[in-house]
Design a protein around this motif. Structure first.
Motif, PDB file in Angstrom:
ATOM      1  N   VAL A   1     -42.942  26.747  62.685  1.00 29.67           N
ATOM      2  CA  VAL A   1     -41.930  26.376  61.705  1.00 29.67           C
ATOM      3  C   VAL A   1     -40.889  25.501  62.380  1.00 29.67           C
ATOM      4  N   GLN A   2     -40.544  24.425  61.695  1.00 32.96           N
ATOM      5  CA  GLN A   2     -39.539  23.520  62.258  1.00 32.96           C
ATOM      6  C   GLN A   2     -38.693  22.927  61.137  1.00 32.96           C
ATOM      7  N   LEU A   3     -37.388  22.927  61.351  1.00 32.52           N
ATOM      8  CA  LEU A   3     -36.443  22.250  60.476  1.00 32.52           C
ATOM      9  C   LEU A   3     -35.644  21.289  61.338  1.00 32.52           C
ATOM     10  N   GLN A   4     -35.710  20.014  60.988  1.00 29.53           N
ATOM     11  CA  GLN A   4     -35.008  19.000  61.774  1.00 29.53           C
ATOM     12  C   GLN A   4     -33.951  18.325  60.913  1.00 29.53           C
ATOM     13  N   ALA A   5     -32.708  18.540  61.273  1.00 31.49           N
ATOM     14  CA  ALA A   5     -31.593  17.937  60.535  1.00 31.49           C
ATOM     15  C   ALA A   5     -31.109  16.704  61.274  1.00 31.49           C
ATOM     16  N   PHE A   6     -30.785  15.675  60.509  1.00 39.03           N
ATOM     17  CA  PHE A   6     -30.242  14.469  61.103  1.00 39.03           C
ATOM     18  C   PHE A   6     -29.374  13.759  60.071  1.00 39.03           C
ATOM     19  N   GLY A   7     -28.656  12.762  60.542  1.00 41.15           N
ATOM     20  CA  GLY A   7     -27.792  11.990  59.650  1.00 41.15           C
ATOM     21  C   GLY A   7     -26.318  12.184  59.918  1.00 41.15           C
ATOM     22  N   GLY A   8     -25.969  13.078  60.838  1.00 42.39           N
ATOM     23  CA  GLY A   8     -24.572  13.280  61.160  1.00 42.39           C
ATOM     24  C   GLY A   8     -24.002  12.090  61.914  1.00 42.39           C
ATOM     25  N   GLY A   9     -22.700  12.137  62.121  1.00 41.55           N
ATOM     26  CA  GLY A   9     -22.062  11.050  62.836  1.00 41.55           C
ATOM     27  C   GLY A   9     -20.558  11.107  62.684  1.00 41.55           C
ATOM     28  N   LEU A  10     -19.930  10.020  63.074  1.00 40.85           N
ATOM     29  CA  LEU A  10     -18.477   9.894  62.993  1.00 40.85           C
ATOM     30  C   LEU A  10     -18.129   9.005  61.801  1.00 40.85           C
ATOM     31  N   VAL A  11     -17.236   9.488  60.958  1.00 43.73           N
ATOM     32  CA  VAL A  11     -16.858   8.733  59.771  1.00 43.73           C
ATOM     33  C   VAL A  11     -15.371   8.931  59.517  1.00 43.73           C
ATOM     34  N   GLN A  12     -14.747   7.946  58.924  1.00 45.48           N
ATOM     35  CA  GLN A  12     -13.334   8.078  58.582  1.00 45.48           C
ATOM     36  C   GLN A  12     -13.165   8.916  57.322  1.00 45.48           C
ATOM     37  N   ALA A  13     -12.011   9.513  57.199  1.00 46.91           N
ATOM     38  CA  ALA A  13     -11.701  10.286  56.000  1.00 46.91           C
ATOM     39  C   ALA A  13     -11.888   9.411  54.760  1.00 46.91           C
ATOM     40  N   GLY A  14     -12.506  10.007  53.752  1.00 51.50           N
ATOM     41  CA  GLY A  14     -12.812   9.274  52.534  1.00 51.50           C
ATOM     42  C   GLY A  14     -14.188   8.651  52.524  1.00 51.50           C
ATOM     43  N   GLY A  15     -14.830   8.645  53.672  1.00 55.64           N
ATOM     44  CA  GLY A  15     -16.147   8.041  53.782  1.00 55.64           C
ATOM     45  C   GLY A  15     -17.266   8.976  53.345  1.00 55.64           C
ATOM     46  N   SER A  16     -18.490   8.510  53.549  1.00 53.28           N
ATOM     47  CA  SER A  16     -19.673   9.250  53.102  1.00 53.28           C
ATOM     48  C   SER A  16     -20.715   9.344  54.210  1.00 53.28           C
ATOM     49  N   LEU A  17     -21.479  10.394  54.151  1.00 55.02           N
ATOM     50  CA  LEU A  17     -22.651  10.568  55.003  1.00 55.02           C
ATOM     51  C   LEU A  17     -23.728  11.252  54.180  1.00 55.02           C
ATOM     52  N   ARG A  18     -24.968  11.001  54.541  1.00 62.25           N
ATOM     53  CA  ARG A  18     -26.090  11.690  53.904  1.00 62.25           C
ATOM     54  C   ARG A  18     -26.899  12.395  54.980  1.00 62.25           C
ATOM     55  N   LEU A  19     -26.897  13.696  54.932  1.00 57.44           N
ATOM     56  CA  LEU A  19     -27.689  14.475  55.860  1.00 57.44           C
ATOM     57  C   LEU A  19     -29.088  14.692  55.280  1.00 57.44           C
ATOM     58  N   SER A  20     -30.068  14.713  56.155  1.00 58.50           N
ATOM     59  CA  SER A  20     -31.441  15.007  55.772  1.00 58.50           C
ATOM     60  C   SER A  20     -31.971  16.120  56.657  1.00 58.50           C
ATOM     61  N   CYS A  21     -32.904  16.857  56.130  1.00 56.67           N
ATOM     62  CA  CYS A  21     -33.535  17.929  56.891  1.00 56.67           C
ATOM     63  C   CYS A  21     -35.007  17.956  56.501  1.00 56.67           C
ATOM     64  N   THR A  22     -35.860  17.687  57.455  1.00 57.29           N
ATOM     65  CA  THR A  22     -37.297  17.709  57.188  1.00 57.29           C
ATOM     66  C   THR A  22     -37.892  19.018  57.688  1.00 57.29           C
ATOM     67  N   ALA A  23     -38.816  19.551  56.923  1.00 60.24           N
ATOM     68  CA  ALA A  23     -39.391  20.857  57.215  1.00 60.24           C
ATOM     69  C   ALA A  23     -40.885  20.747  57.496  1.00 60.24           C
ATOM     70  N   SER A  24     -41.374  21.628  58.332  1.00 60.04           N
ATOM     71  CA  SER A  24     -42.800  21.713  58.599  1.00 60.04           C
ATOM     72  C   SER A  24     -43.140  23.130  59.025  1.00 60.04           C
ATOM     73  N   GLY A  25     -44.407  23.497  58.829  1.00 60.23           N
ATOM     74  CA  GLY A  25     -44.856  24.804  59.265  1.00 60.23           C
ATOM     75  C   GLY A  25     -44.779  25.905  58.233  1.00 60.23           C
TER      76      GLY A  25
END
Length: 118
Positions: free
Chosen positions: A1-25
């Motif tokens: 079983v594996q869950l891999q999260a990615f998409g984080g980072g540094l952003v200014q207040a008011g900004g946007s990010l999209r996190l993703s998590c892919t699953a297997s197993g």
């Protein structure tokens, strides 16, 4: 079983990010998925969850109207769209999987770091 999260980072207040998590197993479509976050020295906090079929979602009060959880069962992926980010959203974000119709999470990913600057 594996869950891999990615998409984080540094952003200014008011900004946007999209996190993703892919699953297997495991059979992704039979599991509800959740996002949690943790700040060093504090307890892990629930952020959002989505049912196995994607029809039902729940959010912690502080992110309602700003964050949206979604999933693509064909791609074994769950997303967290984060808009209107605030410095208090800074944390390591984790995805997790729970068997259908349960509240206990069996599988956890490694986390992706989100930093929101003021």
């Amino acid at each position: 079983v594996q869950l891999q999260a990615f998409g984080g980072g540094l952003v200014q207040a008011g900004g946007s990010l999209r996190l993703s998590c892919t699953a297997s197993g495991f059979t992704f479509s039979m599991y509800g998925m959740g996002w949690f976050r943790q700040v060093p020295g504090k307890e892990r906090e629930f952020v959002a969850t989505i049912s196995d079929g994607g029809r039902a979602t729940q959010y912690t009060e502080s992110v309602k109207g700003r964050f949206t959880i979604s999933r693509d069962n064909d791609k074994n992926t769950v997303f967290l769209q984060m808009n209107g980010l605030k410095p208090e959203d800074t944390a390591v974000y984790y995805c997790a999987a729970r068997p259908r119709s349960t509240v206990s999470y069996d599988f956890w990913g490694q986390g992706t770091e989100v930093t929101v600057s003021s």
